[in-house]
Structure formats: C-alpha cells, structure tokens
Design a protein around this motif. Structure first.
Motif, PDB file in Angstrom:
ATOM      1  N   PRO A 104      -7.386  -6.305  -3.683  1.00 13.25           N
ATOM      2  CA  PRO A 104      -6.200  -5.482  -3.929  1.00 13.25           C
ATOM      3  C   PRO A 104      -5.307  -6.100  -5.004  1.00 13.25           C
ATOM      4  N   GLU A 112     -13.074  -5.342  -5.428  1.00 14.99           N
ATOM      5  CA  GLU A 112     -12.531  -4.945  -4.125  1.00 14.99           C
ATOM      6  C   GLU A 112     -11.205  -5.640  -3.800  1.00 14.99           C
ATOM      7  N   THR A 114       0.834  -1.204   0.000  1.00 17.82           N
ATOM      8  CA  THR A 114       0.000   0.000   0.000  1.00 17.82           C
ATOM      9  C   THR A 114       0.868   1.253   0.000  1.00 17.82           C
ATOM     10  N   GLU A 128      -6.291   2.080  -8.590  1.00 16.41           N
ATOM     11  CA  GLU A 128      -6.190   1.108  -7.503  1.00 16.41           C
ATOM     12  C   GLU A 128      -6.615   1.730  -6.170  1.00 16.41           C
ATOM     13  N   SER A 131      -6.006   6.450   1.226  1.00 16.33           N
ATOM     14  CA  SER A 131      -5.876   5.986  -0.157  1.00 16.33           C
ATOM     15  C   SER A 131      -6.789   6.765  -1.087  1.00 16.33           C
ATOM     16  N   HIS A 161     -10.435   2.542  -5.541  1.00 16.83           N
ATOM     17  CA  HIS A 161     -11.253   1.362  -5.272  1.00 16.83           C
ATOM     18  C   HIS A 161     -11.294   1.061  -3.764  1.00 16.83           C
ATOM     19  N   ARG A 162     -10.339   1.597  -3.013  1.00 15.02           N
ATOM     20  CA  ARG A 162     -10.264   1.319  -1.574  1.00 15.02           C
ATOM     21  C   ARG A 162     -11.134   2.327  -0.819  1.00 15.02           C
ATOM     22  N   THR A 163     -12.415   2.213  -1.037  1.00 15.20           N
ATOM     23  CA  THR A 163     -13.373   3.183  -0.500  1.00 15.20           C
ATOM     24  C   THR A 163     -13.425   3.184   1.024  1.00 15.20           C
ATOM     25  N   TRP A 164     -12.862   2.177   1.658  1.00 10.77           N
ATOM     26  CA  TRP A 164     -12.842   2.075   3.116  1.00 10.77           C
ATOM     27  C   TRP A 164     -11.631   2.800   3.725  1.00 10.77           C
ATOM     28  N   ASP A 165     -10.712   3.295   2.883  1.00 13.66           N
ATOM     29  CA  ASP A 165      -9.458   3.860   3.365  1.00 13.66           C
ATOM     30  C   ASP A 165      -9.371   5.339   2.957  1.00 13.66           C
TER      31      ASP A 165
END
Length: 386
Positions: free
Chosen positions: A316, A314, A62, A136, A146, A139-143
């Motif tokens: 990685p 989702e 990451t 990339e 990012s 796409h990490r909608t929870w972070d």
C-alpha cells in the motif's frame, strides 16, 4: 498526526479546483495556473521526502482513498454546471444564497477561454483525483470495496480497462517491448499517448478473454469487466448529455480524454527507455524512474515512489519506501509532465539520464538490449553509443 494529515492535501486541492469551477470567469483560468504553479514551485523548493513513518491506524489511509469518488463527482458536477446554460439542481442559486457571490452572473461572462481552462483543470483533476487513486485502489484485488470505488474513479477517464491491463499486464512486462505503457527510447510523447491507449485496451481485452475462457465463459458478456467498464464510462457520458445536451457532453468527453492522456504521459515518464528481459530478470527498483519530491509525494499518495511500487505492487502507498538510490526523474510529476510535452527539451534532459542508467544500473544482458534500443532510437547521441 501530521503524517495522516499530509495526505489530505490531495482533498484540499480537489475542493479548491471545484471552487474555482463554480466561481467561473477568470477564476477558472487563475485556478489552473495556480495548481500548476503550486506543484512546480513547491516541488522545486521543498526538496525530497524520504521518511517511512509507521501508521497505527491504516484504515484512515484507506478511507482517504475512498473519499476521492465523491470528491471527483463534485468536481465533475462543478464542471458540467460551469459549461451548461442551466442552473443544475439550483447549485448557482444555492451558492449565492449562502455566500452572496453571484456565480450565475460570473458564469455568463465566461467565454471560450474559460471553457478551455475548465476542460484542462477538470481533466487534470480526473487524472489526479481519479486515476492516481483508482490506480492505488485497483491494486487491492483482495478488497471488493476498494475495487468498486477504484473502477468508478477510472471510469471518469474512460479507462476502467486500466484496472486489468495495469495490474496483470503492465506489472508483468514493464520495461520490456511487450509492455504497451513502456516507451522505447526516442519515442515522441504524443505518439505514445495514442499507441499506449490503443495497445493497452487491446491487451486488457485479451487478458480478460483469457480469464473468462479458463472459467468456461464467453468474453462477450457482462462477465467481462472491461466491457462493463466501457458501459460505466458511457453512463457518465449520458449524464453529461442530460446535464446540457450534445455540447456539454462533448466538453466532458474532452476533459475525460485529457485525463486519460495524463495517465499515458505519466506512463511515458515512469519507464521511458528502460529495458529488461522478462524471461530472465524480475522487476527491480532500477526498472522505473523514481522521484521523492515532497509535494508530489504528499498529494499523490506516494505514486512518486514508483521504483518500490513496481518491485512490490501489492504494497500500500503509505508503506512504499523512497529508494533514493533508484534512477530519478527530472523533477516532481507536474514539472516532468510539462517537460515531456516539449519533446526536444525532454530528449535533451533524458538522453543523459538514459545513458547514465545504461552505465550504472543495467545488467550485462540489459546493456546489450540497451545498445539495440539505442540503434533504433533515432537519437544521434544514443545511436553513436550503440
């Protein structure tokens, strides 16, 4: 250790491009040729990478993505310095004092050809360093971290709207007529760049308006992430203006638009001619053109493994599987980009692949949709099969 290090090739390419931009004159042209040649040759000779290693320290992977933002900022600064008449922040004097290379004299010797090569090289890096990593990360909608970095990376290509349309629109409607990024059979890539850009932004604005309406907020406010994205890109344009006036600003806009065009060319390559009924068929690996070419995979954070990415958006990049049985692109990414830019060659190579997809991958329902698409394609061999 090797499987961690291979993804740092991405950063080496970016730093090399920045070095060429600072060196100026013929180095910019040679650097552009070197980047394209490296991808095309190494994808041709190194074969496929189908490994799926286990990573015990995913935080490293990451962090590698986050490094893309300062790297792209450096590349963009090198470009602005190269096309400006001023020694921005004394960069030229500093490089000369450290290395002994008179980059200011080299820059003065460059002409229109060097400026054009700098635009293409920088646009290529905006696509490679900015868009691929931004894809990339968004796409990490929870972070939140990012998402923040990913959106700023996309701002360099005027495409923060991609963070909305791609995740919530494209992934839902991919390989259907409802998806702006999916090119129907017979479409010209140059038309697709324009059509997909306009339709994609309209779709993003519509999706964001729907989201805000559900929460009781107006779409015409800074709560609208698409509008904020436009302001982020405008901020970068303003910095380019401050770096060298209108001329430098316009050159940056040209590089950014080329970077955006690369995204749409890649969209064109990844889903060209695919058909699917979104009401009855979930997205499966067979609905994307895939490639496992080793050098493209290592330097593009496995964007190449597009079949798995669309089947499970989702997941990685380091966990994406190669799906060697999926429908395959012509070759690695830059090779396929070059082919796509030559429409007669593209259609000559892709028409048999599309016909093979109809026969070996399509469901019965999709074969009917394929026949309808063939009839509208304008390609004689496809129209005969309709």
């Amino acid at each position: 250790m090797f499987h961690y290090l291979k993804y740092f090739l991405f950063h080496i390419i970016g730093l090399t491009a920045a070095s060429f931009l600072f060196l100026g004159d013929g180095w910019v042209i040679y650097g552009l040729i070197a980047v394209f040649s490296t991808y095309i040759v190494l994808d041709a000779v190194l074969g496929d990478d189908t490994t799926v290693p286990k990573f015990k320290h995913p935080v490293i992977l990451t962090t590698q993505l986050w490094f893309a933002l300062p790297l792209l900022a450096l590349i963009t600064f090198a470009f602005l310095w190269q096309v400006s008449s001023a020694d921005l922040f004394g960069a030229g004097a500093l490089i000369q004092s450290v290395t002994g290379i008179d980059v200011l004299a080299s820059r003065a010797e460059g002409g229109a050809g060097v400026a054009f090569a700098a635009i293409i090289l920088t646009g290529l890096m905006i696509g490679l360093i900015g868009t691929i990593t931004g894809h990339e990360l968004t796409h990490r909608t929870w972070d939140p971290t990012s998402l923040f970095i990913g959106r700023w990376l996309l701002a360099f290509s005027f495409d923060v709207a991609f963070a909305i349309e791609h995740v919530y629109g494209h992934h839902r409607y991919v390989s259907t007529t409802k998806d702006p990024a999916t090119a129907p059979r017979g479409r010209n890539v140059y038309y697709h760049i324009l059509r997909s850009t306009i339709s994609g932004n309209i779709s993003a604005l519509h999706l964001e308006k729907e989201r805000l309406n559900k929460t009781g907020h107006s779409a015409f406010s800074l709560r609208n992430s698409v509008l904020r994205g436009y302001l982020m890109s405008a901020f970068l344009v303003a910095l380019a203006y401050l770096a060298g006036g209108v001329e430098v600003m316009l050159l940056f806009v040209a590089a950014a638009l080329f970077g955006k065009s690369l995204l749409e060319i890649v969209n064109y390559m990844e889903h060209y001619g695919m058909v699917r009924n979104p009401e009855t068929t979930p997205v499966q690996p067979r609905h994307s053109w895939n490639t496992n070419k080793r050098f493209s995979s290592w330097t593009m954070f496995n964007l190449t493994r597009h079949s798995h990415h669309h089947a499970q958006g989702e997941v990685p990049y380091h966990e994406l599987r190669p799906y060697p049985e999926a429908p395959m692109m012509i070759n690695g990414y830059l090779t396929t980009i070059v082919v796509a830019l030559i429409p007669p060659l593209w259609h000559a190579l892709m028409t048999p692949k599309v016909q093979h997809w109809d026969k070996h991958y399509a469901s019965e329902e999709e074969r009917i949709l394929a026949q309808e698409a063939n009839a509208k394609s304008g390609i004689r061999s496809l129209m005969k099969a309709a």
